[in-house]
Structure formats: C-alpha cells, structure tokens
Design a protein around this motif. Structure first.
Motif, PDB file in Angstrom:
ATOM      1  N   LEU A 235       0.834  -1.209   0.000  1.00 10.30           N
ATOM      2  CA  LEU A 235       0.000   0.000   0.000  1.00 10.30           C
ATOM      3  C   LEU A 235       0.866   1.255   0.000  1.00 10.30           C
ATOM      4  N   TRP A 238       2.186   1.906  -3.320  1.00  8.29           N
ATOM      5  CA  TRP A 238       1.139   2.460  -4.223  1.00  8.29           C
ATOM      6  C   TRP A 238       0.919   3.942  -3.935  1.00  8.29           C
ATOM      7  N   TYR A 239       0.795   4.270  -2.644  1.00 10.80           N
ATOM      8  CA  TYR A 239       0.566   5.683  -2.286  1.00 10.80           C
ATOM      9  C   TYR A 239       1.783   6.534  -2.646  1.00 10.80           C
ATOM     10  N   LYS A 246       0.381  12.035   0.837  1.00  8.95           N
ATOM     11  CA  LYS A 246      -0.406  11.409   1.917  1.00  8.95           C
ATOM     12  C   LYS A 246       0.464  10.628   2.909  1.00  8.95           C
ATOM     13  N   LYS A 255      -4.761   3.756   9.515  1.00  7.63           N
ATOM     14  CA  LYS A 255      -5.792   3.421   8.511  1.00  7.63           C
ATOM     15  C   LYS A 255      -5.238   2.419   7.496  1.00  7.63           C
ATOM     16  N   TRP A 256      -4.015   2.651   7.092  1.00  6.05           N
ATOM     17  CA  TRP A 256      -3.423   1.763   6.077  1.00  6.05           C
ATOM     18  C   TRP A 256      -3.107   0.384   6.662  1.00  6.05           C
ATOM     19  N   GLU A 258      -4.936  -1.015   8.914  1.00  5.49           N
ATOM     20  CA  GLU A 258      -6.246  -1.678   8.930  1.00  5.49           C
ATOM     21  C   GLU A 258      -6.672  -2.094   7.525  1.00  5.49           C
ATOM     22  N   MET A 259      -6.342  -1.248   6.556  1.00 12.78           N
ATOM     23  CA  MET A 259      -6.645  -1.612   5.162  1.00 12.78           C
ATOM     24  C   MET A 259      -5.869  -2.869   4.746  1.00 12.78           C
ATOM     25  N   ALA A 260      -4.599  -2.944   5.168  1.00 12.79           N
ATOM     26  CA  ALA A 260      -3.783  -4.130   4.872  1.00 12.79           C
ATOM     27  C   ALA A 260      -4.367  -5.362   5.550  1.00 12.79           C
ATOM     28  N   HIS A 263      -7.262  -6.477   3.603  1.00 11.87           N
ATOM     29  CA  HIS A 263      -6.787  -7.155   2.385  1.00 11.87           C
ATOM     30  C   HIS A 263      -6.321  -8.593   2.667  1.00 11.87           C
TER      31      HIS A 263
ATOM     32  N   LEU B   2      -2.976  -4.523  -5.657  1.00 10.77           N
ATOM     33  CA  LEU B   2      -3.962  -3.995  -4.731  1.00 10.77           C
ATOM     34  C   LEU B   2      -4.935  -3.054  -5.420  1.00 10.77           C
ATOM     35  N   VAL B   4      -6.702  -0.272  -4.377  1.00  9.39           N
ATOM     36  CA  VAL B   4      -6.687   0.594  -3.193  1.00  9.39           C
ATOM     37  C   VAL B   4      -8.019   1.306  -2.980  1.00  9.39           C
ATOM     38  N   LEU B   7     -10.352  -1.012  -1.506  1.00  5.64           N
ATOM     39  CA  LEU B   7      -9.904  -1.294  -0.135  1.00  5.64           C
ATOM     40  C   LEU B   7     -10.277  -0.150   0.810  1.00  5.64           C
ATOM     41  N   ARG B  10     -13.903  -0.462   1.609  1.00  7.67           N
ATOM     42  CA  ARG B  10     -14.106  -1.551   2.573  1.00  7.67           C
ATOM     43  C   ARG B  10     -13.694  -1.101   3.978  1.00  7.67           C
ATOM     44  N   TRP B  11     -12.599  -0.330   4.017  1.00  6.28           N
ATOM     45  CA  TRP B  11     -12.121   0.180   5.303  1.00  6.28           C
ATOM     46  C   TRP B  11     -13.159   1.121   5.924  1.00  6.28           C
ATOM     47  N   TYR B  14     -15.948  -0.854   7.270  1.00  8.28           N
ATOM     48  CA  TYR B  14     -15.507  -1.509   8.515  1.00  8.28           C
ATOM     49  C   TYR B  14     -15.493  -0.526   9.678  1.00  8.28           C
TER      50      TYR B  14
END
Lengths: 269, 249
Positions: A235, A238-239, A246, A255-256, A258-260, A263, B2, B4, B7, B10-11, B14
């Motif tokens: 992630l 990607w960012y 960011k 947040k990232w 939790e996103m991971a 995933h 990914l 993103v 995601l 989804r986050w 959640y």
C-alpha cells in the motif's frame, strides 16, 4: 525512475522460508539452542510443534542450515506420502543410493548398516501430521534401529492434539513447543528484519502504537505478521507512486494498517 | 495487485461498523442525559437555579402549612380538655371548636380560671375569692404578679370575644367584671353569653346578680324564673329563693 522507499521492506516480508532471513529473538533463540542440544543427545526422535505460523519450518530450516556444515542432515520439507518413495528418497539423500526399484524397510536398514557414519545422520521432517500411521511406524523402526535420528514438526490445532496420539506419545523422546510472538518479540522481529536489510527510514517509522495494533491484528503470529507487513508496504508503495503527499514519515498510518488487515483477511469487512 | 480504492471503501465500511455500536451507545447516553434532567425539571426535585427558586417559593407555603398543622395538633387537644375541665356540664358549641387559636390561648389562663369556677358553683354564698382585688391580703409577690397579668389580659380577652364569640370566654369576662364590681360590664357580657349559649347556668346567674346590683331586682327575678322554667336549675332556684327572702342580695 527513482526506486521506491517501500518496495524493499515489502519484499522482506514475502512469506518464504529462508534460513538466511532468520531473525534471532530471545525466546526463539532459546528454543533453537535447546533443539540443537537435543539433537546432540542420543535421542531417536525430537518433536517440534506449535500452531501454524509460529516459526516451526523456519527453525527446522535454520537447523538444517547450521547442522549440514558438520554432519549428514536430510531435510524433507514437502511430505512424501508414498512409503516406497519415502525410503528411496532417504536412501538417495543420506546414503547416495539410487535405485529405480522400490526399497523395503529391511533393505533400507541393511543399507544403513553398510554405510556406517561416525555421527548418526539426522532427518528433518516438516508437516509430519500428513504422514500415514504405517509410514510413521516405519520411521519409528528406523529410529529404534538407530539408523537415523528424526526431528519432526507438527501442527498443533484446537480440534486435535496430535501429540496425544498414541504413536507419537510412545516415540517422542523430547518435544519443544513454539508459540506466537508477544508484543515485544514481534517488535524485535519486525525491527530486526528491517534493520538487517538496512531499511532504517522505514524502521524508524514504526512506533509502539503501530506494533500494538499489528500484534492485536495478527495475535503475534509470524506468518500473519509477514503477510500484513507485505500488504502494508505494498500500500505504501502504491501511495508513494500515486499520492506521495499522503505519506507521513513519522509513523505508520493506522488506517493503512487496517486496510492491509482487510486485504489479508485479518479484518472481516 | 492492490485495488486501493476498493480497499478504502471496505475500510470505511468496517470503520462505520466498528464505530456504530459506540455511536449508538453515546447517542443513548446523550439522550438519557437530556431526558433525565428534563424529567427532573418537570418534577419538584430539581437542581437548576430556576427550579431552586421555584422550590423555594413552594417551600415557604409548605412550611407555613406544616406549622399550622403542628399548631392544630398542639392546640386542639389541650383546648378541648380545657373546655371539658372548665364546664363539664356544658356542651361546646360549633363556634367554640371552630376557633382553635382562641381556645389555645385560653389554655394559658387555666391557672386563673380553674380556681374561679369552684366558688361560683357554690352560688348561694357568692364569694369569688380568687380575683385579685377581692382578696384583702397579698401574701407574696407572686400573687401580685398573677393579678397584674389578669388585669392586663382582660382587654385582650374582650377583643378576642368580639372576634370569636366564644361563650366560655364571654362567661369568664362576665365573671371577671362582676368580681371587680363592674356590674354594667358583667351584665352586658352575661347577656351576650346567654344569647350565644342559653344553657350556661353560671352566665344566667351572673346576669341576674348583675341586674340586682344595678337595682333591677324585679327584672332579675323574672329572668331567673324564665331560666328555671327552661332548665330546672337548682342554683337558679336557690338564688331566686334568696332574692325573695332577702332582697338586694
């Protein structure tokens, strides 16, 4: 194109068992030393067990890596279900005996007597719960004949305690249990892994709060932690490529993380 | 690779799902926090300054009522006892019971009143020994204090009688004036008392005696005869006989 800051840390956490990536943690190091000591003893079988992802395979590979310098060690990480094949592979790997025909247990024992090693060769069996009882019986006979020493790893599950099985109970002479990492151990594991690869900037980004969250999500499981960290740094990569503004370099983004976790399936969302 | 943006969605989902229970709990707490004080505002028990003011305003009359109730509780019983002890034969009128404060105040006069009753009951001799001026010798200072108090109280009692028309009080005042030689006053108060309650024997006797003292003996005799015909009072008969035998008594 400028190399990504996070691609290297990401690749560090790819879930492959490589003894060179072994990270020394106090508790695991203690286990490893006791395992090495046990191997030196005239024991016939040593059991290494624990839940999936607690580092059994890594420890076994590390042991193989270290012992193979001094003595004959055979590592079978992919279970050989067929009994004939199993003996044939062992004969080939340990005694360098190649045969196209199937090898009986008697023939194998005769071969071991013929090829007399000063130190008893060691066979490392990963995922031993997949072996059939009859094959396990043959393994017992080989170890009883002191032809070979066996170090086997087993999964410990909630539903079935394999150690309680009779054929293991009667044969295991020493057993070592591996457990999930604590918060401190996971912190050392991640930090050491990053520092070992000279990823100092990324290592400095990880604070205690991040580690607590990671420990909470993965429950200290090394395999889950590796997967989470891999997804997290994917992630970040990607960012970094799309929205570099960011990224904050003083801490990992909760947040990232939790996103991971979403995933990798650690969080159901 | 990914996805993103997916995601992130989804986050968000959640996060909402995770925060929702806490949000609901917080909302419930806030709602309760609003509802409970408003409920308390509706009831007398309240904490806010406005309601405290209201409470204070409500508290005053409540206190007054409580005081009155206490007074009633304290006054009613002793006053009734007083009436009974004073005139066992007489029946207290509705007016008498309807004015407890007067009765209660009379209770303070019990020491003065009770001694006065017995000599009047022994009517033929007509020697009220109790009243201060009639007693020839003042033996101690305490006696003189009692006398002064009685003199001082009579005007107050007259005022009270004007207000409440209590026949027992009227009888007391009439007796007081008669003992003090104020026969016109004793006549007037006895007359008023008889008009209020026609069953009080002593009042009729004082009325008749006052008439005699004022020189209206014939009218006194007529009055006594009239009273005797209605009540058959022995005291009245004795006094009438005395008048017939010894005029100007």
């Amino acid at each position: 194109m400028e190399p990504s800051l996070f691609s290297k840390p990401r690749d560090l956490f790819i879930d492959i068992v490589n003894p060179k990536d072994y990270v020394q943690i106090d508790s695991v190091s203690h286990m490893y030393q006791s395992l090495k000591t046990s191997v030196q003893k005239p024991l016939k079988m040593i059991l290494l067990y624990g839940r999936p992802g607690t580092g059994k395979s890594m420890l076994l590979h590390k042991l193989h890596h270290d012992l193979s310098k001094h003595q004959k060690v055979c590592m079978i990480d992919i279970p050989i279900i067929d009994e004939n094949d199993f003996l044939r592979v062992l004969a080939h790997k340990i005694y360098s005996y190649a045969s196209r025909e199937s090898l009986s247990l008697t023939n194998f024992l005769e071969l071991s007597t013929a090829v007399n090693y000063p130190v008893t060769p060691i066979v490392l069996l990963d995922e031993a719960q997949l072996y059939s009882p009859s094959l396990m019986e043959k393994i017992r006979l080989i170890s009883d004949a002191r032809a070979l020493k066996f170090v086997i790893t087993l999964h410990k599950t909630d539903n079935e305690d394999i150690i309680a099985k009779e054929h293991f109970q009667t044969r295991i002479w020493e057993s070592i249990e591996l457990e999930n990492a604590s918060y401190e151990e996971l912190k050392i594991y991640i930090q050491k892994k990053l520092l070992k690869a000279n990823c100092f900037d990324v290592a400095n980004m990880i604070n205690d709060k991040n580690i607590k969250l990671i420990t909470k999500l993965t429950r200290g499981n090394y395999r889950e932690s590796n997967k989470l960290m891999f997804a997290l740094f994917s992630l970040y990569t990607w960012y970094e490529e799309h929205y570099p503004s960011k990224i904050k370099y003083n801490a990992l983004n909760t947040k990232w993380i939790e996103m991971a976790a979403i995933h990798t399936g650690l969080i159901r969302a | 690779m990914l996805d993103v943006s997916k995601l992130e969605k989804r986050w968000l989902k959640y996060k909402i799902k995770k925060i929702l229970p806490y949000g609901l709990l917080l909302t419930a707490i806030v709602t309760l926090g609003i509802l409970i004080p408003s409920y308390l505002f509706d009831n007398p028990v309240t904490v806010s300054p406005a309601s405290q003011k209201k409470e204070r305003m409500q508290a005053k009359p409540a206190l007054a009522i409580a005081t009155v109730n206490n007074e009633e509780a304290m006054i009613l019983e002793p006053s009734m006892n007083f009436i009974e002890s004073m005139t066992p034969a007489s029946i207290p009128t509705a007016e008498a019971t309807a004015n407890p404060p007067v009765i209660s105040n009379k209770s303070r006069l019990i020491p003065n009143v009770i001694p006065a009753i017995s000599p009047i009951v022994q009517e033929p001799k007509i020697q009220p020994p109790v009243m201060p001026k009639v007693q020839p010798v003042v033996k101690g200072k305490s006696t003189s204090i009692t006398r002064d108090d009685a003199a001082f109280d009579i005007h107050e009692l007259e005022e009270r009688f004007k207000n409440n028309s209590n026949p027992n009080l009227g009888l007391y005042i009439a007796r007081y004036h008669y003992d003090h030689g104020n026969y016109t006053e004793s006549y007037n108060y006895a007359l008023k008392t008889n008009a209020i309650s026609s069953t009080m024997e002593e009042s009729w006797l004082i009325f008749a005696k006052s008439l005699v003292k004022l020189g209206k003996e014939d009218q006194a005799k007529k009055t006594l005869q009239l009273y005797i015909s209605n009540s058959n009072s022995q005291s009245a008969k004795n006094y009438l006989d005395t008048l017939n035998k010894e005029p100007s008594r």
